[in-house]
Motif scaffolding. Structure first.
Motif, PDB file in Angstrom:
ATOM      1  N   ILE A   1      -1.286   4.596   7.145  1.00 19.21           N
ATOM      2  CA  ILE A   1      -2.409   3.660   7.040  1.00 19.21           C
ATOM      3  C   ILE A   1      -2.349   2.677   8.196  1.00 19.21           C
ATOM      4  O   ILE A   1      -1.276   2.137   8.499  1.00 19.21           O
TER       5      ILE A   1
ATOM      6  N   PRO B   1     -15.191  -2.229   5.265  1.00 12.60           N
ATOM      7  CA  PRO B   1     -14.438  -3.346   5.860  1.00 12.60           C
ATOM      8  C   PRO B   1     -14.401  -4.605   4.999  1.00 12.60           C
ATOM      9  O   PRO B   1     -15.194  -4.773   4.081  1.00 12.60           O
TER      10      PRO B   1
ATOM     11  N   ILE C   1      -8.049   0.776   7.707  1.00 10.68           N
ATOM     12  CA  ILE C   1      -8.618  -0.276   6.852  1.00 10.68           C
ATOM     13  C   ILE C   1      -9.057  -1.404   7.792  1.00 10.68           C
ATOM     14  O   ILE C   1      -8.218  -2.138   8.310  1.00 10.68           O
TER      15      ILE C   1
ATOM     16  N   LEU D   1       0.854  -1.191   0.000  1.00 14.46           N
ATOM     17  CA  LEU D   1       0.000   0.000   0.000  1.00 14.46           C
ATOM     18  C   LEU D   1       0.887   1.238   0.000  1.00 14.46           C
ATOM     19  O   LEU D   1       2.000   1.215   0.530  1.00 14.46           O
TER      20      LEU D   1
ATOM     21  N   THR E   1      -0.086  -2.657  10.768  1.00 17.96           N
ATOM     22  CA  THR E   1      -1.221  -3.560  11.014  1.00 17.96           C
ATOM     23  C   THR E   1      -1.343  -3.741  12.516  1.00 17.96           C
ATOM     24  O   THR E   1      -0.395  -4.157  13.175  1.00 17.96           O
TER      25      THR E   1
ATOM     26  N   TYR F   1      -8.894  -7.720  -1.480  1.00 19.61           N
ATOM     27  CA  TYR F   1      -9.498  -6.566  -0.800  1.00 19.61           C
ATOM     28  C   TYR F   1      -8.504  -5.399  -0.733  1.00 19.61           C
ATOM     29  O   TYR F   1      -8.829  -4.262  -1.067  1.00 19.61           O
ATOM     30  N   LEU F   2      -7.280  -5.691  -0.343  1.00 14.50           N
ATOM     31  CA  LEU F   2      -6.294  -4.613  -0.201  1.00 14.50           C
ATOM     32  C   LEU F   2      -5.927  -4.018  -1.567  1.00 14.50           C
ATOM     33  O   LEU F   2      -5.671  -2.825  -1.686  1.00 14.50           O
TER      34      LEU F   2
ATOM     35  N   GLU G   1     -12.173   3.036   5.928  1.00 13.04           N
ATOM     36  CA  GLU G   1     -12.577   2.397   4.666  1.00 13.04           C
ATOM     37  C   GLU G   1     -13.695   1.384   4.924  1.00 13.04           C
ATOM     38  O   GLU G   1     -13.939   1.000   6.072  1.00 13.04           O
TER      39      GLU G   1
ATOM     40  N   THR H   1      -5.646   6.758   7.626  1.00  7.64           N
ATOM     41  CA  THR H   1      -6.665   5.889   7.028  1.00  7.64           C
ATOM     42  C   THR H   1      -6.703   4.572   7.790  1.00  7.64           C
ATOM     43  O   THR H   1      -5.656   3.944   7.973  1.00  7.64           O
TER      44      THR H   1
ATOM     45  N   ILE I   1      -4.051  -0.853   9.236  1.00  6.40           N
ATOM     46  CA  ILE I   1      -4.966  -1.980   8.980  1.00  6.40           C
ATOM     47  C   ILE I   1      -5.364  -2.483  10.358  1.00  6.40           C
ATOM     48  O   ILE I   1      -4.514  -2.929  11.137  1.00  6.40           O
TER      49      ILE I   1
ATOM     50  N   ILE J   1      -8.641  -1.557  -2.375  1.00  2.92           N
ATOM     51  CA  ILE J   1      -8.466  -0.339  -1.576  1.00  2.92           C
ATOM     52  C   ILE J   1      -7.339   0.499  -2.203  1.00  2.92           C
ATOM     53  O   ILE J   1      -7.446   1.714  -2.324  1.00  2.92           O
ATOM     54  N   ARG J   2      -6.267  -0.163  -2.617  1.00  5.96           N
ATOM     55  CA  ARG J   2      -5.113   0.542  -3.195  1.00  5.96           C
ATOM     56  C   ARG J   2      -5.521   1.302  -4.460  1.00  5.96           C
ATOM     57  O   ARG J   2      -5.114   2.437  -4.677  1.00  5.96           O
TER      58      ARG J   2
END
Ligand code: FMN
Length: 362
Positions: free
Chosen positions: A277, A336, A308, A176, A182, A354-355, A334, A306, A279, A358-359
């Motif tokens: 970011i 989920p 996620i 990302l 995370t 999913y990621l 974002e 952000t 996560i 989002i990217r």
């Protein structure tokens, strides 16, 4: 009881039973309420049919009558197991911490379904005849068979899930943009589990080949970090949760009602302000996020970042947690990804997809 009343009661019982079977997808309070109603209805059913038991001796002359009685006794036994395991799961009965009541509950519900099907096959002709009966019997048989053979999917509820985390974590990357952290919260790390803790994943645990416990959110966090890169940290509470699943749910409920999170820290110590970011991986607790996760999300250091969110759950999806998260935090949240607890070992690709999505939006 008049015949019409009996018919209505039997129909209501059938509907209650199937509504209860959908329990995994219902809010817990509703599932428990349906269970209590079903039990009360079954007692009424026994009272309404007391004539059968009064004339039991006479009713037991033929082999088919004896098979019918055996079916009724087994059905009653599975309903009793269903009720006791349900009461243990709800925390209404102090039935001991060691047993895996989820496995009992699921096993008893499948047994009850098959036995109920046989019971209906015998007595259903009272209400429906001819083609409609044949159609319904066929549909009932299909349903019972699907439930029975669907068990392998529910295998996680019955057997310890042993995983090879290194192998599960490997796969496609989707780095990302920006610095990524995370952060996860899991029962493992926040619970003093005994050595021989029940790792049947109905209780939300896995083990690696060396026997180490791994939490669901913990496993997802490792996968997410492998996909997105960056650092990883865990949210740890100062006071640990009980090893018993039911007791944890009760303690969590009290904390959520009180509105004050337990004291917590992030380990290893990281400053979220130095990331772009986050996560955020957490399990759904009572339809929302665990109190310590809510407290983390409220940190000033997350302002303008952000988040996620990846939510692991036992059927409730993300529940109200995203709305609660958005209220709680000054970060941008974002949409989920939700991962059902039985799907954790195969969730790596879904997390990567999913990621990547989002990217693309970033
Ligand atoms: C206190 C508590 C409350 C829970 N509440 C819900 C819930 O409301 N809905 C749901 O689908 N699952 C619920 N679960 C199941 C967890 O979300 C699920 O097992 C999750 O995968 C556990 O992750 P973990 O092993 O990382 O803790 C709850 C579990 C616990 C311990």
């Amino acid at each position: 009881m008049a015949t019409r009343g009996k018919k209505l009661l039997d129909l209501a019982l059938l509907l209650l039973f199937f509504a209860g079977l959908l329990g995994m997808f219902l809010p817990r309070w509703l599932h428990e309420g349906l269970g209590v109603l079903l039990l009360a209805g079954l007692l009424l059913h026994l009272v309404a049919n007391e004539a059968y038991f009064r004339t039991l001796r006479k009713n037991l002359r033929g082999a088919s009558q004896r098979v019918n009685l055996a079916n009724i006794v087994l059905l009653a036994g599975s309903v009793l197991a269903l009720a006791l395991s349900g009461a243990a799961l709800a925390g209404w009965l102090p039935l001991g911490a060691g047993a895996n009541w989820r496995a009992w509950h699921l096993g008893a519900s499948v047994a009850a379904l098959v036995l109920l099907f046989l019971h209906l096959l015998r007595h259903g002709r009272r209400y429906i005849r001819g083609r409609r009966f044949a159609f319904l019997a066929g549909a009932g048989f299909l349903l019972a068979a699907v439930s029975f053979f669907g068990l392998p999917y529910l295998d996680r509820w019955y057997h310890t899930v042993v995983v090879d985390p290194a192998a599960l974590v490997e796969g496609e990357k989707a780095a990302l943009p920006g610095r990524v952290l995370t952060v996860y919260f899991s029962r493992v790390g926040n619970t003093n589990f005994p050595e021989d803790a029940d790792a049947v994943s109905g209780a939300s645990l896995m083990r690696d080949e060396a026997g180490e416990l791994i939490g669901n959110a913990q496993m997802i966090a490792a996968m997410a970090q492998s996909v997105a890169g960056g650092d990883q940290a865990a949210i740890l509470t100062a006071v640990k949760y009980p090893a018993n699943y039911g007791e944890t749910t009760r303690q969590a409920k009290k904390e959520l009602e009180r509105g004050t999170p337990p004291s917590w820290r992030v380990f290893p110590r990281v400053n979220p302000a130095t990331y772009d970011i986050v996560i955020l991986v957490y399990p759904l607790w009572w339809g929302t996020m665990p109190p310590a996760v809510a407290a983390f999300a409220a940190e000033e250091a997350l302002t303008g970042k952000t988040i996620i969110p990846i939510v692991t759950h036992g059927g409730g999806g993300a529940g109200d947690s995203i709305a609660d998260l958005r209220q709680q935090t000054k970060a941008r949240v974002e949409e989920p990804l939700t991962v059902y607890s039985s799907d954790i070992p195969v969730a790596r690709q879904a997390i990567a997809d999913y990621l990547k999505k989002i990217r693309e939006k970033m």
